[in-house]
Each structure stands twice: as structure tokens, then as C-alpha cells.
Design a protein around this motif. Structure first.
Motif, PDB file in Angstrom:
ATOM      1  N   ASP A  75      43.731  49.794  40.049  1.00  0.00           N
ATOM      2  CA  ASP A  75      43.525  48.390  39.670  1.00  0.00           C
ATOM      3  C   ASP A  75      43.508  47.592  40.950  1.00  0.00           C
ATOM      4  OD1 ASP A  75      43.525  48.694  36.841  1.00  0.00           O
ATOM      5  OD2 ASP A  75      45.703  48.850  36.867  1.00  0.00           O
ATOM      6  N   THR A  77      41.668  43.750  42.988  1.00  0.00           N
ATOM      7  CA  THR A  77      40.765  42.601  42.984  1.00  0.00           C
ATOM      8  C   THR A  77      39.660  42.879  43.996  1.00  0.00           C
ATOM      9  OG1 THR A  77      42.528  41.073  42.376  1.00  0.00           O
ATOM     10  CG2 THR A  77      40.558  40.115  43.382  1.00  0.00           C
ATOM     11  N   ALA A 124      31.989  46.301  32.588  1.00  0.00           N
ATOM     12  CA  ALA A 124      31.878  47.657  33.115  1.00  0.00           C
ATOM     13  C   ALA A 124      30.863  48.375  32.238  1.00  0.00           C
ATOM     14  CB  ALA A 124      33.232  48.359  33.053  1.00  0.00           C
ATOM     15  N   LEU A 129      29.389  48.054  37.815  1.00  0.00           N
ATOM     16  CA  LEU A 129      29.586  46.622  37.613  1.00  0.00           C
ATOM     17  C   LEU A 129      28.264  46.027  37.155  1.00  0.00           C
ATOM     18  CD1 LEU A 129      31.370  44.062  38.076  1.00  0.00           C
ATOM     19  CD2 LEU A 129      30.390  43.962  40.371  1.00  0.00           C
ATOM     20  N   VAL A 162      30.989  49.974  42.301  1.00  0.00           N
ATOM     21  CA  VAL A 162      31.972  49.136  42.987  1.00  0.00           C
ATOM     22  C   VAL A 162      32.003  49.582  44.445  1.00  0.00           C
ATOM     23  CG1 VAL A 162      34.410  48.516  43.121  1.00  0.00           C
ATOM     24  CG2 VAL A 162      33.302  48.773  40.887  1.00  0.00           C
ATOM     25  N   LEU A 171      34.131  52.297  37.218  1.00  0.00           N
ATOM     26  CA  LEU A 171      34.685  51.057  36.681  1.00  0.00           C
ATOM     27  C   LEU A 171      34.867  51.196  35.172  1.00  0.00           C
ATOM     28  CD1 LEU A 171      35.407  48.109  37.528  1.00  0.00           C
ATOM     29  CD2 LEU A 171      33.078  47.494  36.880  1.00  0.00           C
ATOM     30  N   ASP A 173      36.970  48.637  33.410  1.00  0.00           N
ATOM     31  CA  ASP A 173      37.217  47.299  32.875  1.00  0.00           C
ATOM     32  C   ASP A 173      37.113  46.310  34.025  1.00  0.00           C
ATOM     33  OD1 ASP A 173      37.789  45.453  30.844  1.00  0.00           O
ATOM     34  OD2 ASP A 173      39.946  45.540  31.223  1.00  0.00           O
ATOM     35  N   VAL A 174      36.667  45.097  33.713  1.00  0.00           N
ATOM     36  CA  VAL A 174      36.533  44.076  34.756  1.00  0.00           C
ATOM     37  C   VAL A 174      36.656  42.693  34.125  1.00  0.00           C
ATOM     38  CG1 VAL A 174      33.995  43.993  34.592  1.00  0.00           C
ATOM     39  CG2 VAL A 174      35.110  43.335  36.729  1.00  0.00           C
ATOM     40  N   PHE A 181      36.704  39.734  41.224  1.00  0.00           N
ATOM     41  CA  PHE A 181      36.662  40.541  40.014  1.00  0.00           C
ATOM     42  C   PHE A 181      37.924  41.391  39.939  1.00  0.00           C
ATOM     43  CE2 PHE A 181      32.227  39.976  41.384  1.00  0.00           C
ATOM     44  CZ  PHE A 181      31.720  39.324  40.261  1.00  0.00           C
ATOM     45  N   ASP A 182      38.706  41.237  38.879  1.00  0.00           N
ATOM     46  CA  ASP A 182      39.834  42.133  38.639  1.00  0.00           C
ATOM     47  C   ASP A 182      39.254  43.389  38.021  1.00  0.00           C
ATOM     48  OD1 ASP A 182      41.756  40.528  39.693  1.00  0.00           O
ATOM     49  OD2 ASP A 182      42.671  39.964  37.792  1.00  0.00           O
ATOM     50  N   ALA A 183      39.351  44.485  38.746  1.00  0.00           N
ATOM     51  CA  ALA A 183      38.686  45.720  38.354  1.00  0.00           C
ATOM     52  C   ALA A 183      39.687  46.826  38.084  1.00  0.00           C
ATOM     53  CB  ALA A 183      37.736  46.154  39.472  1.00  0.00           C
ATOM     54  N   SER A 184      39.417  47.606  37.038  1.00  0.00           N
ATOM     55  CA  SER A 184      40.159  48.834  36.749  1.00  0.00           C
ATOM     56  C   SER A 184      39.173  49.982  36.859  1.00  0.00           C
ATOM     57  CB  SER A 184      40.744  48.807  35.338  1.00  0.00           C
ATOM     58  OG  SER A 184      41.725  47.795  35.225  1.00  0.00           O
TER      59      SER A 184
END
Length: 194
Positions: A75, A77, A124, A129, A162, A171, A173-174, A181-184
Motif C-alpha cells: 500500500d 501513495t 484498478a 491504473l 504503476v 494494482l 485498488d486505487v 493516488f492511494d494504491a494497493s
């Protein structure tokens, strides 16, 4: 009376058989870690900078050739500037509010230099992305915007990996925040070479 009460043995941990086991094929130049947790304010690679990084890996092997994780979850940013650099052509990304991302970029359409501004959803999609515009503005009269909108829309639809993460991480989730972008991301058999 006066005897201390014994606690029941833990169901997991050393000696219980439930902890991760080192692989049988571990070589003499490798070090193995069952589970790794990493936190970093910044992680910088040649391709990108990630901030507020939290990573969890399992089945992690270290060797002279690098690191390999059976599973890695991350996780972080992803700053707007990092993604804009990957897009190139002077693109600028920003928080457009209501969970939308804004993109602005200079383009040439039918021989005219225009600045395209768009606001769109961010998701995602297949590990990538995806920024898909809801609105597109070419800064011209409405009839021009209407006539060229599908072409302009294709110029501000972004679908890319990403930047700055190793192969094997996708990716999942975003979300858009003021910082980026808060990315998982998650992956299996992820390798980070030296």
C-alpha cells in the motif's frame, strides 16, 4: 493454594508447526524470512517515488541476485507527479474532487495546439491504473469540443502499469487523494533484482 495458573500453549509460533517453514531448496547463498513487514516514508527507484509505503511479504528469499517474495502486498501513495512523468508530454494530474482525477495536457489535433483538460474516474483494471474521462474540455467553443471530443478523450484516457514497482505486482485498488493516488498492489513470485 498459591499455585500460579499455567496458560494454555499458543496455537502458533515457534515449535507448534504452524509457523512458515523454510523451503527445502534454500541454497547456501540465500537467506529466508517467513514474513516481512516494511514501512517507509519514501521508496525511490529510477522510475518513480512512492510515499507512505507499507509492504508485507511472505516466503521472502534474499540472495546476491536480489529479493524474491512468494507473496507481496503493498500500500502506498503514488504522487501525481510520478504518474505525470510516466505519461510524459507535459501532462499534469491533480485531485479534481469527489474521487475524480484531473488531467491536463497539451496536444495537437488537426494541426491545432490545444490544452485538453479532463476529469475522470480512477480504477484498478487488470492490474493497471486506468483514468477514464467523464468530462473533456478543449478550451474552445462547444461545437469544437463536441466535434473533437472522442479524439481528445482518447488522448486523456490513461491505462498504464504503476511506475516504480517490480514486475509481478499488480494494482488491485486505487483512490484519489490530494497527495496523489492511494494504491494497493499485490503479487506472487515477485522479484526485485539488484
Amino acid at each position: 493454594a498459591g499455585k500460579a495458573q499455567r496458560r494454555a500453549p499458543s496455537r502458533s509460533g515457534p515449535g507448534t508447526g504452524t509457523e512458515p517453514q523454510p523451503p527445502a531448496d534454500l541454497t547456501t547463498d540465500e537467506t529466508w524470512l517467513g514474513t516481512v513487514d516494511l514501512r517507509g516514508s519514501d521508496v525511490v527507484s529510477a522510475d518513480a517515488t512512492l510515499t507512505d509505503v507499507v509492504a508485507t511479504g511472505s516466503g521472502v528469499r534474499f540472495s546476491e541476485s536480489g529479493l524474491r517474495a512468494e507473496r507481496l502486498d503493498l500500500d502506498a501513495t503514488l504522487p501525481f507527479a510520478t504518474v505525470a512523468t510516466q505519461i510524459g508530454d507535459g501532462a499534469r494530474l491533480y485531485d479534481a474532487g469527489d474521487g475524480l482525477a484531473g488531467i491536463e495536457r497539451a496536444v495537437t489535433i488537426l494541426g491545432r495546439d490545444l490544452t485538453v483538460r479532463a476529469e475522470g474516474t480512477v480504477v484498478a483494471d487488470g492490474g493497471l491504473l486506468l483514468i477514464e474521462p467523464r468530462t473533456v474540455d478543449l478550451g474552445g467553443p462547444d461545437f469544437l469540443d463536441s466535434a473533437l471530443s472522442s479524439l481528445a478523450r482518447s488522448l486523456v484516457t490513461i491505462r498504464q502499469p504503476v511506475p516504480g514497482v517490480p514486475d509481478g505486482l499488480g494494482l488491485t485498488d486505487v483512490a484519489v487523494t490530494p497527495a496523489g493516488f492511494d494504491a494497493s498492489l499485490s503479487g506472487t513470485d515477485v522479484t526485485i533484482g539488484r
